[in-house]
Design an enzyme around this catalytic site. Structure first.
Site, PDB file in Angstrom:
ATOM      1  N   CYS A   1    -117.000  51.389  22.864  1.00 38.92           N
ATOM      2  CA  CYS A   1    -118.459  51.299  22.893  1.00 38.92           C
ATOM      3  C   CYS A   1    -118.954  50.484  24.090  1.00 38.92           C
ATOM      4  CB  CYS A   1    -118.997  50.757  21.583  1.00 38.92           C
ATOM      5  SG  CYS A   1    -118.063  49.389  20.913  1.00 38.92           S
TER       6      CYS A   1
HETATM    7  N1  NDP Z   1    -116.858  50.450  15.085  1.00 39.19           N
HETATM    8  C1  NDP Z   1    -117.204  50.778  16.313  1.00 39.19           C
HETATM    9  O1  NDP Z   1    -118.327  50.523  16.782  1.00 39.19           O
HETATM   10  C2  NDP Z   1    -116.232  51.485  17.181  1.00 39.19           C
HETATM   11  C3  NDP Z   1    -114.929  51.692  16.801  1.00 39.19           C
HETATM   12  N2  NDP Z   1    -114.055  52.340  17.618  1.00 39.19           N
HETATM   13  C4  NDP Z   1    -112.673  52.557  17.218  1.00 39.19           C
HETATM   14  O2  NDP Z   1    -112.620  53.567  16.214  1.00 39.19           O
HETATM   15  C5  NDP Z   1    -111.569  53.305  15.302  1.00 39.19           C
HETATM   16  C6  NDP Z   1    -112.158  53.219  13.893  1.00 39.19           C
HETATM   17  O3  NDP Z   1    -113.113  52.182  13.874  1.00 39.19           O
HETATM   18  P1  NDP Z   1    -113.976  51.832  12.586  1.00 39.19           P
HETATM   19  O4  NDP Z   1    -114.370  53.062  11.901  1.00 39.19           O
HETATM   20  O5  NDP Z   1    -115.000  50.883  13.022  1.00 39.19           O
HETATM   21  O6  NDP Z   1    -112.876  51.063  11.704  1.00 39.19           O
HETATM   22  P2  NDP Z   1    -112.897  50.755  10.155  1.00 39.19           P
HETATM   23  O7  NDP Z   1    -112.088  49.520   9.978  1.00 39.19           O
HETATM   24  O8  NDP Z   1    -114.272  50.747   9.642  1.00 39.19           O
HETATM   25  O9  NDP Z   1    -112.104  51.987   9.526  1.00 39.19           O
HETATM   26  C7  NDP Z   1    -110.723  52.175   9.727  1.00 39.19           C
HETATM   27  C8  NDP Z   1    -110.274  53.407   8.947  1.00 39.19           C
HETATM   28  O10 NDP Z   1    -108.876  53.568   9.102  1.00 39.19           O
HETATM   29  C9  NDP Z   1    -108.229  53.521   7.831  1.00 39.19           C
HETATM   30  N3  NDP Z   1    -106.972  52.790   8.005  1.00 39.19           N
HETATM   31  C10 NDP Z   1    -106.817  51.468   8.233  1.00 39.19           C
HETATM   32  N4  NDP Z   1    -105.501  51.175   8.385  1.00 39.19           N
HETATM   33  C11 NDP Z   1    -104.823  52.344   8.236  1.00 39.19           C
HETATM   34  C12 NDP Z   1    -103.452  52.700   8.265  1.00 39.19           C
HETATM   35  N5  NDP Z   1    -102.502  51.794   8.470  1.00 39.19           N
HETATM   36  N6  NDP Z   1    -103.119  53.986   8.052  1.00 39.19           N
HETATM   37  C13 NDP Z   1    -104.052  54.921   7.846  1.00 39.19           C
HETATM   38  N7  NDP Z   1    -105.377  54.649   7.798  1.00 39.19           N
HETATM   39  C14 NDP Z   1    -105.753  53.362   7.991  1.00 39.19           C
HETATM   40  C15 NDP Z   1    -109.206  52.798   6.933  1.00 39.19           C
HETATM   41  O11 NDP Z   1    -108.983  53.163   5.563  1.00 39.19           O
HETATM   42  P3  NDP Z   1    -109.459  52.203   4.341  1.00 39.19           P
HETATM   43  O12 NDP Z   1    -110.902  51.911   4.571  1.00 39.19           O
HETATM   44  O13 NDP Z   1    -109.243  53.051   3.145  1.00 39.19           O
HETATM   45  O14 NDP Z   1    -108.616  51.017   4.394  1.00 39.19           O
HETATM   46  C16 NDP Z   1    -110.529  53.316   7.455  1.00 39.19           C
HETATM   47  O15 NDP Z   1    -110.747  54.598   6.970  1.00 39.19           O
HETATM   48  C17 NDP Z   1    -110.937  52.007  15.746  1.00 39.19           C
HETATM   49  O16 NDP Z   1    -109.798  52.265  16.506  1.00 39.19           O
HETATM   50  C18 NDP Z   1    -112.018  51.351  16.579  1.00 39.19           C
HETATM   51  O17 NDP Z   1    -111.476  50.505  17.528  1.00 39.19           O
HETATM   52  C19 NDP Z   1    -114.468  52.843  18.802  1.00 39.19           C
HETATM   53  C20 NDP Z   1    -115.735  52.682  19.241  1.00 39.19           C
HETATM   54  C21 NDP Z   1    -116.714  51.949  18.485  1.00 39.19           C
HETATM   55  C1  X2W Z   2    -118.154  43.597  17.554  1.00 39.60           C
HETATM   56  C2  X2W Z   2    -116.729  43.939  17.848  1.00 39.60           C
HETATM   57  O1  X2W Z   2    -115.815  43.318  17.356  1.00 39.60           O
HETATM   58  N1  X2W Z   2    -116.514  44.970  18.650  1.00 39.60           N
HETATM   59  C3  X2W Z   2    -115.222  45.458  19.012  1.00 39.60           C
HETATM   60  C4  X2W Z   2    -115.343  46.640  19.930  1.00 39.60           C
HETATM   61  C5  X2W Z   2    -115.527  47.941  19.256  1.00 39.60           C
HETATM   62  C6  X2W Z   2    -114.931  49.104  20.022  1.00 39.60           C
HETATM   63  O2  X2W Z   2    -115.445  49.853  20.785  1.00 39.60           O
HETATM   64  O3  X2W Z   2    -113.696  49.149  19.852  1.00 39.60           O
HETATM   65  P1  X2W Z   2    -112.412  49.905  20.328  1.00 39.60           P
HETATM   66  O4  X2W Z   2    -112.102  49.628  21.711  1.00 39.60           O
HETATM   67  O5  X2W Z   2    -111.391  49.328  19.449  1.00 39.60           O
HETATM   68  O6  X2W Z   2    -112.599  51.300  20.051  1.00 39.60           O
HETATM   69  C7  X2W Z   2    -114.425  44.402  19.739  1.00 39.60           C
HETATM   70  O7  X2W Z   2    -114.999  43.650  20.501  1.00 39.60           O
HETATM   71  O8  X2W Z   2    -113.215  44.440  19.620  1.00 39.60           O
END
Ligand code: NDP
Ligand code: X2W
Length: 623
Positions: free
Chosen positions: A197
């Site tokens: 992000c």
């Molecule tokens: N949040 C953001 O703004 C952004 C996130 N990302 C990336 O996207 C990805 C997902 O982020 P986000 O949705 O925020 O994360 P969350 O922590 O909200 O969700 C993670 C998901 O992965 C599942 N999970 C966790 N551990 C395991 C495992 N060992 N095996 C299988 N499934 C697993 C969880 O299941 P359960 O809930 O059932 O434990 C949940 O469904 C990350 O890599 C993050 O860095 C990228 C850009 C922005």
């Molecule tokens: C607020 C906060 O904790 N933000 C996350 C970034 C979210 C994101 O873009 O994460 P990935 O690179 O994992 O996809 C961080 O700084 O690590």
């Protein structure tokens, strides 16, 4: 804090829609058997054709956003969802705002049947993702939202993520998914590494400027702020409400893992090593991201040059908008949407400028961009199910061009659908776009209701109270109406009305085109008779028929989806082409006037035959 707030926002935006769906379910029970049968058939046909999607990590924040967006997608259908701790639960239990969606329960990743899907969104924590993607069938298209395939140099990955890369072969194949910059590569990719992000919010404004050598690449500072949902849904002490509320803090000041990603992306376009000073901040809000970027301009470059460069670079882009001069980008204006708003400001220090960009970290910073990418990978318009004007009231106050477009989109759903369908098909007519007035209207109405609801619930706009009162009054009026009026399927009736009008137009075109063609051909033939060349007429006529047939076949060969497309754009273009050729008839020189109109008539006869008589009409209502 973050999860509670997040869910309530999602629920806000989903609840009106939920009532809609409930109402339509109730209505469905009231309609006759025949209609139900017809709907069932349509649904079955649609299901048969749909591309099957898996959402890995559906119980996380980004997974939930993918599910929310896919509810409006006409071609993608979720057939698999996985979770870890929440495996076995339904999506409605985990995210109440998604309760109305007819989706399979979430399963543990080890129980997932990947033969049920054609593509996956991988919304899993980085580290875990590599191993899982390594085990997926090669036939699947993958958009990975984690950081696992973003860094081309695996030693950089090891340095910043604290573990060796375990899928190095796949890393070579991965395409970095910053859509507006790398869309041509994304179209052909099998595995897309969706950007982080922070990197999205920083690269979108800087890439055009660095590419054009307008900045000093050694002196870039980004001060970026994120909502708490950026950290995911997993419980962490640092993200408790009491730790976050009413305060702002920096984190990862001396080195955040997004630094190498940002530097890699910027160096690629600057063709030299770009270094960035990057400081992330955690904000007391559930979603949204703002980057304030301080830059040193190249000698002789002005702030106006930067503004003009961004303006031309992003001209025509649906999701990246340069605000009018002086307007301050605000995270609230892009909340829930796939937009990136940006602006350029001058600084009192000569040679310096300040750039500000905002995105929703969960949408343009994650799931929205991911869907934009998968659309591209399947040849669909990027805007399919990603268009979502989030903040109806405040966005228009300072967004000159975007606001009018957004207003048009939100106020006239039919026009929005038409524009979406027509312009995208013009741009990307490799695949036909389903122009479904029913679906378009319903999904647009969903968007409007969500937007209205979000605006009413979260806006500080002065119009808010007035608007709320209006909404309340409308609700009360609705509550007091007698049950037969309430249970009348209004939405379906309106949809049927629109369909009727479209069918009428088609029938008129169909039966009018024949006499028109006949009458105009007679006049062209009389000219040939006058010039004593009537015997030549069959030659161009037959050539016209043959050329039209070859063009039709070639279009279908290029894009097989055109065959069953609801709007046969190839035939429409052909009909326009032959009509223009024919219309210019009187201005051709002697032989042109003898031959070309008849050639055009031949083309038109074949095209109209294919369009109006041979095509199976599939304009059935969307469920
Ligand atoms: N949040 C953001 O703004 C952004 C996130 N990302 C990336 O996207 C990805 C997902 O982020 P986000 O949705 O925020 O994360 P969350 O922590 O909200 O969700 C993670 C998901 O992965 C599942 N999970 C966790 N551990 C395991 C495992 N060992 N095996 C299988 N499934 C697993 C969880 O299941 P359960 O809930 O059932 O434990 C949940 O469904 C990350 O890599 C993050 O860095 C990228 C850009 C922005
Ligand atoms: C607020 C906060 O904790 N933000 C996350 C970034 C979210 C994101 O873009 O994460 P990935 O690179 O994992 O996809 C961080 O700084 O690590």
């Amino acid at each position: 804090m973050s999860s509670a707030t997040f869910s309530s926002i999602c629920f806000d935006s989903g609840c009106l829609w939920k009532n809609e769906v409930k109402a339509s379910k109730a209505n469905k029970r009231n309609v006759g058997k025949m209609f139900v049968k017809c709907l069932a058939n349509t649904k079955a046909q649609k299901a048969e054709k749909a591309i099957r999607i898996g959402v890995l990590g559906a119980s996380g924040y980004t997974g939930a956003e993918i599910i929310r967006l896919l509810a409006n997608h006409p071609h993608f259908r979720i057939t698999l969802m996985t979770a870890d701790r929440k495996a076995g639960q339904s999506i409605g239990e985990v995210y109440p705002h998604l309760i109305t969606q007819d989706l399979p329960p979430m399963v543990a990743i080890n129980d997932a049947n990947f033969s049920e899907v054609d593509a996956v969104f991988c919304c899993l924590p980085h580290g875990t993702t590599q191993e899982i993607i390594k085990g997926l069938p090669r036939s699947l298209k993958i958009v990975d939202l984690s950081a696992d395939f973003r860094l081309r140099d695996v030693s950089e990955y090891e340095k910043w993520y604290g573990q060796a890369h375990r899928a190095q072969d796949l890393q070579k194949e991965a395409v970095y998914g910053l859509t507006e910059i790398w869309r041509e590569k994304i179209k052909d990719a099998r595995l897309v590494a969706n950007p982080g992000c922070y990197p999205t919010s920083i690269q979108l404004p800087l890439v055009p400027l660095l590419e054009a050598n307008l900045l000093d690449f050694r002196n870039i500072i980004s001060d970026s702020k994120s909502g708490v949902s950026g950290a995911g849904r997993g419980a962490k002490e640092a993200n408790l409400y009491t730790e976050i509320a009413e305060g702002i803090k920096t984190y990862g000041v001396s080195g955040h893992r997004h630094v190498p990603e940002i530097e890699q992306g910027l160096s690629d376009v600057a063709h030299t090593k770009v270094n960035v000073t990057f400081t992330p901040h955690l904000m007391p809000m559930s979603r949204g991201m703002l980057s304030t970027i301080y830059v040193e301009m190249a000698p002789g470059v002005t702030t106006e040059d930067l503004y003009q460069k961004l303006k031309t670079f992003y001209k025509g882009e649906e999701f990246v908008k340069l605000l009018k001069k002086g307007a301050n980008p605000c995270t609230r204006d892009v909340r829930g949407s796939n937009y990136c708003f940006m602006n350029v400001f001058s600084n009192q220090i000569p040679g310096r400028a300040i750039i500000v960009s905002v995105i929703d970290n969960l949408v343009k910073g994650a799931s929205g961009q991911a869907l934009q990418n998968l659309n591209l990978m399947f040849g669909f318009p990027e805007t399919m199910a990603t268009l979502y004007s989030s903040h109806l009231l405040s966005a228009s106050t300072h967004l000159k061009e975007a606001s009018t477009k957004m207003a048009l989109k939100t106020q006239n759903p039919f026009l929005q659908g038409f524009k979406e369908g027509f312009s995208q098909c013009t741009k990307e007519c490799l695949y036909s776009l389903s122009f479904k007035p029913y679906g378009v209207f319903q999904s647009s109405r969903h968007k409007i209701l969500c937007a209205i609801n979000m605006s009413a619930g979260q806006s500080d706009d002065p119009g808010k109270t007035k608007f709320e009162r209006l909404l309340d009054a409308a609700m009360k009026l609705w509550e007091s109406t007698p049950p037969p009026v309430k249970s009348f399927p209004w939405s379906r009736a309106f949809d049927n009305f629109i369909q009727l009008i479209l069918d009428l137009i088609l029938a008129v075109v169909k039966y009018l085109s024949v006499p028109l063609l006949l009458v105009t051909s007679l006049s062209e033939m009389s000219y040939c008779a006058y010039q004593k060349k009537l015997f030549l007429v069959p030659v161009p006529l037959l050539i016209g028929i043959a050329v039209a047939e070859v063009s039709r076949q070639a279009a279908i060969e290029l894009s097989p989806l055109l065959k069953d497309a609801e709007v046969p754009w190839h035939l429409i273009y052909m009909a326009i082409f032959f009509t223009l050729l024919k219309l210019a008839g009187p201005s051709y020189p002697f032989w042109g006037r003898i031959l070309i109109p008849h050639f055009a008539n031949g083309g038109l006869i074949r095209t109209l035959w294919a369009f109006l008589w041979c095509r199976r009409s599939e304009m059935a209502p969307r469920n």
